[in-house]
Design an enzyme around this catalytic site. Structure first.
Site, mmCIF file in Angstrom:
data_model
loop_
_atom_site.group_PDB
_atom_site.id
_atom_site.type_symbol
_atom_site.label_atom_id
_atom_site.label_comp_id
_atom_site.label_asym_id
_atom_site.label_seq_id
_atom_site.Cartn_x
_atom_site.Cartn_y
_atom_site.Cartn_z
ATOM 1 N N LYS A 1 1.520 4.115 -3.199
ATOM 2 C CA LYS A 1 1.084 5.346 -2.695
ATOM 3 C C LYS A 1 2.162 6.216 -3.290
ATOM 4 C CE LYS A 1 -2.223 7.037 -1.564
ATOM 5 N NZ LYS A 1 -3.278 7.782 -2.337
ATOM 6 N N TYR B 1 0.754 -1.245 -0.001
ATOM 7 C CA TYR B 1 -0.126 0.004 0.053
ATOM 8 C C TYR B 1 0.866 1.397 0.020
ATOM 9 C CZ TYR B 1 -2.995 3.832 1.819
ATOM 10 O OH TYR B 1 -3.825 4.915 1.908
#
Length: 313
Positions: A143, A139
């Site tokens: 990002k 994650y």
């Protein structure tokens, strides 16, 4: 402003993730006269479809060019991302790349929402915008990929990292605590991860402020910023305050026992320190985040109503 001539003068902002916590608050935000938001979600635009993203940005709003894009849509299932790597990267990195490229071509600014997960959390103190990044999982890495794509796109941009987002809408820690606390008198909550809760409404106001400034001022500052509510707490401390303020409103209450992260294993490793410095956003945009306790109170006012007694007593 409903007639055609007035609509032509409107500044239309495209917002992704329209049904999420942040998208909901961007729609609810009191935009000044002359501004309008078009908030879209997956039913209107699949963020894995980069060609569709380019077409949407190029097409504008009913033939009127977009004034700006706020890229708030994301793959936020932190644990699932560890086994769904391609989708996480498509949504969190390639979609911002497509939006930023299209914004650069259209000569409009983009505000990209990012996360504290770009840091490893391995030191004390608030993370500054210039501190080295070292994501611990898919994650955070995806990002960060989105950040890099926006930074190198040529589009005027602001990247706003945030953490621990909560609101009266959707799924989040506040609503989970209220639900679980309604039937469990005692809860075990992680007490060695530190951060600052962030009201989606306060974050939306900050993003709107930045977006409008970027549109109206060609010399507006660009780069990376951090926004969360002010003050530090652990998840367990946050839970205790949720129940204290909830009880004052006649809502759920429970005792909270703090536990180490090691007793609550998850597929993805969380940063132990998610505190974010607000120095850059205050310096460049005059934004002073309110205290997280105040932000929590506003959320609980919406969910439960005003306190029935003075919660400071």
């Amino acid at each position: 402003m409903s007639d055609a001539s007035a609509t032509g003068r409107m500044k239309h902002v495209l917002v992704t993730g329209g049904n999420g916590q942040l998208g909901t608050e961007l729609r609810r935000y009191a935009w000044p006269e002359g501004w309008a938001v078009t908030a879209i979600d997956i039913d209107e635009l699949d963020l894995r479809d980069t060609a569709a993203i380019a077409a949407m940005v190029a097409g504008g709003h009913d033939g009127t060019p977009w004034a700006a894009v706020i890229s708030a849509g994301a793959y936020t299932a932190v644990d699932k991302a560890e086994s769904d790597i391609v989708t996480a990267w498509a949504v969190n990195a390639m979609a911002p790349a497509a939006f930023a490229e299209a914004c650069a071509k259209a000569a409009i600014p983009i505000v990209q929402v990012s996360t504290d997960y770009v840091f490893d959390g391995a030191r004390e103190g608030a993370w500054d915008v210039t501190d080295p990044v070292a994501p611990l999982g898919v994650y955070g890495a995806s990002k960060l990929g989105g950040e890099l794509a926006v930074r190198t796109s040529g589009a005027r941009h602001a990247i706003v990292r945030t953490a621990w987002v909560v609101s009266a809408h959707g799924n989040n820690f506040v609503k989970t605590m209220l639900r679980v606390g309604a039937t469990n008198p005692r809860l075990r909550v992680v007490d060695d991860q530190h951060g600052s809760p962030t009201s989606a409404a306060d974050l939306a106001a900050a993003l709107a402020t930045i977006a409008m400034r970027l549109v109206e001022d060609p010399a507006a500052p660009t780069g990376i910023y951090h926004f969360s509510n002010a003050g530090a707490v652990t998840w367990a401390g946050f839970a205790r305050e949720i129940f204290a303020q909830s009880a004052a409103r006649g809502g759920a209450s429970a005792e909270v026992d703090g536990i180490p992260t090691s007793e609550y294993p998850t597929p993805a490793t969380r940063p132990a320190n998610s505190l974010l410095s607000h120095d850059a956003i205050t310096r460049d945009y005059g934004i002073h985040p309110p205290a997280w306790q105040t932000a929590l109170g506003n959320i609980l006012d919406e969910l439960l109503g005003a306190p029935k007694k003075d919660i400071s007593q």
